[in-house]
Design a protein around this motif. Structure first.
Motif, PDB file in Angstrom:
ATOM      1  N   GLN A  39       3.609 -14.174   3.019  1.00  0.00           N
ATOM      2  CA  GLN A  39       2.230 -14.657   2.890  1.00  0.00           C
ATOM      3  C   GLN A  39       2.180 -16.149   2.564  1.00  0.00           C
ATOM      4  OE1 GLN A  39       0.006 -12.571  -0.171  1.00  0.00           O
ATOM      5  NE2 GLN A  39      -1.643 -12.117   1.260  1.00  0.00           N
ATOM      6  N   THR A  40       3.101 -16.584   1.735  1.00  0.00           N
ATOM      7  CA  THR A  40       3.081 -17.971   1.265  1.00  0.00           C
ATOM      8  C   THR A  40       3.973 -18.898   2.079  1.00  0.00           C
ATOM      9  OG1 THR A  40       4.830 -17.450  -0.344  1.00  0.00           O
ATOM     10  CG2 THR A  40       2.558 -17.303  -1.118  1.00  0.00           C
ATOM     11  N   GLY A  41       4.704 -18.337   3.036  1.00  0.00           N
ATOM     12  CA  GLY A  41       5.546 -19.183   3.882  1.00  0.00           C
ATOM     13  C   GLY A  41       6.895 -19.520   3.280  1.00  0.00           C
ATOM     14  N   VAL A  42       7.280 -18.854   2.188  1.00  0.00           N
ATOM     15  CA  VAL A  42       8.613 -19.053   1.614  1.00  0.00           C
ATOM     16  C   VAL A  42       9.669 -18.642   2.653  1.00  0.00           C
ATOM     17  CG1 VAL A  42      10.242 -18.261  -0.167  1.00  0.00           C
ATOM     18  CG2 VAL A  42       7.878 -18.812  -0.775  1.00  0.00           C
ATOM     19  N   VAL A  43       9.360 -17.581   3.410  1.00  0.00           N
ATOM     20  CA  VAL A  43      10.185 -17.207   4.568  1.00  0.00           C
ATOM     21  C   VAL A  43       9.273 -17.101   5.789  1.00  0.00           C
ATOM     22  CG1 VAL A  43      11.971 -15.996   3.253  1.00  0.00           C
ATOM     23  CG2 VAL A  43       9.971 -14.724   4.062  1.00  0.00           C
ATOM     24  N   ASP A  44       9.874 -17.255   6.970  1.00  0.00           N
ATOM     25  CA  ASP A  44       9.116 -17.129   8.216  1.00  0.00           C
ATOM     26  C   ASP A  44       9.071 -15.689   8.692  1.00  0.00           C
ATOM     27  OD1 ASP A  44       8.798 -19.987   8.482  1.00  0.00           O
ATOM     28  OD2 ASP A  44      10.915 -20.058   9.063  1.00  0.00           O
ATOM     29  N   GLY A  45      10.039 -14.908   8.233  1.00  0.00           N
ATOM     30  CA  GLY A  45      10.100 -13.527   8.684  1.00  0.00           C
ATOM     31  C   GLY A  45      11.030 -12.701   7.822  1.00  0.00           C
ATOM     32  N   ALA A  46      11.199 -11.462   8.226  1.00  0.00           N
ATOM     33  CA  ALA A  46      12.098 -10.541   7.537  1.00  0.00           C
ATOM     34  C   ALA A  46      12.633  -9.575   8.580  1.00  0.00           C
ATOM     35  CB  ALA A  46      11.352  -9.804   6.422  1.00  0.00           C
ATOM     36  N   GLU A  47      13.366  -8.564   8.137  1.00  0.00           N
ATOM     37  CA  GLU A  47      13.871  -7.576   9.097  1.00  0.00           C
ATOM     38  C   GLU A  47      13.858  -6.214   8.429  1.00  0.00           C
ATOM     39  OE1 GLU A  47      17.472  -6.304   8.693  1.00  0.00           O
ATOM     40  OE2 GLU A  47      16.977  -7.055   6.707  1.00  0.00           O
ATOM     41  N   ASN A  48      13.354  -5.223   9.159  1.00  0.00           N
ATOM     42  CA  ASN A  48      13.290  -3.880   8.597  1.00  0.00           C
ATOM     43  C   ASN A  48      12.888  -2.894   9.687  1.00  0.00           C
ATOM     44  OD1 ASN A  48      13.295  -1.825   6.555  1.00  0.00           O
ATOM     45  ND2 ASN A  48      12.709  -3.388   5.066  1.00  0.00           N
ATOM     46  N   ASN A  49      12.812  -1.626   9.307  1.00  0.00           N
ATOM     47  CA  ASN A  49      12.402  -0.586  10.249  1.00  0.00           C
ATOM     48  C   ASN A  49      10.876  -0.577  10.393  1.00  0.00           C
ATOM     49  OD1 ASN A  49      11.371   0.948   7.973  1.00  0.00           O
ATOM     50  ND2 ASN A  49      13.489   1.464   7.524  1.00  0.00           N
ATOM     51  N   PRO A  50      10.344   0.072  11.438  1.00  0.00           N
ATOM     52  CA  PRO A  50       8.887   0.073  11.653  1.00  0.00           C
ATOM     53  C   PRO A  50       8.063   0.615  10.477  1.00  0.00           C
ATOM     54  CG  PRO A  50      10.003   0.749  13.653  1.00  0.00           C
ATOM     55  CD  PRO A  50      11.062   0.670  12.590  1.00  0.00           C
ATOM     56  N   PRO A  51       8.444   1.740   9.836  1.00  0.00           N
ATOM     57  CA  PRO A  51       7.628   2.213   8.708  1.00  0.00           C
ATOM     58  C   PRO A  51       7.530   1.224   7.551  1.00  0.00           C
ATOM     59  CG  PRO A  51       8.952   4.005   9.540  1.00  0.00           C
ATOM     60  CD  PRO A  51       9.455   2.761  10.207  1.00  0.00           C
ATOM     61  N   SER A  52       8.641   0.559   7.218  1.00  0.00           N
ATOM     62  CA  SER A  52       8.587  -0.423   6.132  1.00  0.00           C
ATOM     63  C   SER A  52       7.698  -1.595   6.532  1.00  0.00           C
ATOM     64  CB  SER A  52       9.994  -0.933   5.795  1.00  0.00           C
ATOM     65  OG  SER A  52      10.790   0.112   5.309  1.00  0.00           O
ATOM     66  N   PHE A  53       7.839  -2.039   7.763  1.00  0.00           N
ATOM     67  CA  PHE A  53       7.034  -3.138   8.297  1.00  0.00           C
ATOM     68  C   PHE A  53       5.543  -2.831   8.213  1.00  0.00           C
ATOM     69  CE2 PHE A  53       5.208  -4.813  12.440  1.00  0.00           C
ATOM     70  CZ  PHE A  53       5.012  -6.107  11.993  1.00  0.00           C
ATOM     71  N   VAL A  54       5.178  -1.600   8.565  1.00  0.00           N
ATOM     72  CA  VAL A  54       3.755  -1.236   8.646  1.00  0.00           C
ATOM     73  C   VAL A  54       3.213  -0.713   7.315  1.00  0.00           C
ATOM     74  CG1 VAL A  54       2.081   0.321   9.738  1.00  0.00           C
ATOM     75  CG2 VAL A  54       3.834  -0.825  11.126  1.00  0.00           C
ATOM     76  N   PHE A  55       3.863   0.304   6.757  1.00  0.00           N
ATOM     77  CA  PHE A  55       3.265   0.996   5.618  1.00  0.00           C
ATOM     78  C   PHE A  55       3.435   0.251   4.292  1.00  0.00           C
ATOM     79  CE2 PHE A  55       3.862   4.501   8.739  1.00  0.00           C
ATOM     80  CZ  PHE A  55       2.502   4.738   8.957  1.00  0.00           C
TER      81      PHE A  55
END
Length: 334
Positions: free
Chosen positions: A210-226
């Motif tokens: 949210q704050t731009g400390v990182v540009d992205g992350a990596e995880n499975n679809p449920p973690s990404f969404v839920f």
């Protein structure tokens, strides 16, 4: 003659002594044992539900003597904190990623090699077989770990998501900051892909995106969404660089405080939880992808993963040799 007030004080003091003799995390109430359980994921998540169901079975089998009290949604901290609490007996059960457990029990790091498994079906055959049991035992038999490996849980394949742009190839990753789990292997993996790996607890990821400390992350679809990361990261790239199973571990201090019969019950219901979580996972993963697409998330499929696989060769060169025999056995599983 002891007066009533003194008698009450004596009884209270006796209870305190009895309580202090119990392992931390085990509650004393008419010999009732309450096993505190932690998960970073929210209520309703497959791993949370599977452990809660395991608790219901323990409750029924012991006539209410042993129950599980679940603390989902990172109420007790991230996975690193959960492992540490279980090690000292402040927590009974922790569902954690092998990524987080690798620094504690080195044997598990073989599962953290990128592109180790051909697909999730291959991973399932490995954890359901003798290799899976050996690695659970490697946790239980490690005197420094202070943990008992109870069972495996599916966590699907991990892919990249970010707030900046769609990632179609290796070149698109250059210079982007991606959160990874706190394991040197994952930092090296992300760096070898051309990004900048930033080790960070899972409980910090949403704010960091949210704050731009990182540009992205990596995880499975449920973690990404839920876990609501999809509300800030609008691009999801299915490179499936990691297929890392998760493990339910128990505090050895608390496990050793149970009778052999109760220990057997815990192990039995944990094994059943492994299969039950997988069924829940398959539906949950589909629901997550459907929800992501409905929310307008741009899902990018990587048809040719070979450039990604070639890019992580330095990680294999650095970490792979010590697991050479286990890698051969894993790759031989059909």
């Amino acid at each position: 003659m002891i007066e009533r007030r003194d008698a009450l004080r004596l009884a209270a003091a006796t209870m305190l002594v009895l309580a202090s003799a119990l392992p931390h995390g085990v509650a004393l109430a008419q010999s009732k044992v309450v096993l505190k359980a932690s998960d970073v994921h929210p209520a309703g998540y497959p791993t949370v539900v599977a452990v809660e169901d395991m608790g219901k079975k323990l409750d029924k089998a012991t006539n209410g003597r042993i129950t599980v009290q679940m603390y989902p949604s990172m109420q007790l901290g991230g996975e690193k904190e959960a492992i540490e609490q279980a090690q000292v007996g402040a927590l009974a059960l922790a569902r954690v990623s092998v990524g987080a457990l690798g620094p504690v029990v080195d044997d598990l790091n073989v599962f953290n090699l990128p592109y180790l498994f051909r697909n999730t079906a291959h991973m399932q055959k490995v954890i359901d077989g003798p290799i899976g049991q050996e690695l659970l035992d490697s946790v239980s038999n490690n005197p420094k770990a202070g943990l008992i490996g109870l069972c495996w849980m599916d966590a699907g394949a991990r892919s990249l998501y970010d707030t900046k742009k769609p990632i179609h190839n290796i070149a698109d990753l250059k210079g982007m900051k991606f959160r990874v789990m706190g394991n040197p292997m994952f930092v090296d993996m992300m760096n070898s892909l051309g990004g900048n790996g930033v080790a960070m607890g899972y409980d910090q990821v949403f704010n960091a995106l949210q704050t731009g400390v990182v540009d992205g992350a990596e995880n499975n679809p449920p973690s990404f969404v839920f876990d609501n990361h999809y509300t800030v990261a609008k691009y999801y790239t299915l490179d499936e660089h990691l297929i890392v199973p998760e493990m339910l571990v128990m505090s050895k201090k608390i496990f050793d405080g149970l009778s052999p019969a109760d220990q057997a019950l815990v192990k039995k219901f944990a094994r059943e939880a492994q299969g039950e979580e997988r069924v829940l996972w398959q539906k949950y993963e589909k629901d997550a992808m459907d929800k992501a697409k409905a929310a307008g998330i741009q899902v990018i499929e990587i048809a040719d993963k070979k450039p990604f696989q070639d890019a992580v060769k330095p990680v294999w060169d650095k970490y792979g040799p010590k697991y050479a025999d286990m890698i051969k056995r894993i790759q031989a599983v059909q």
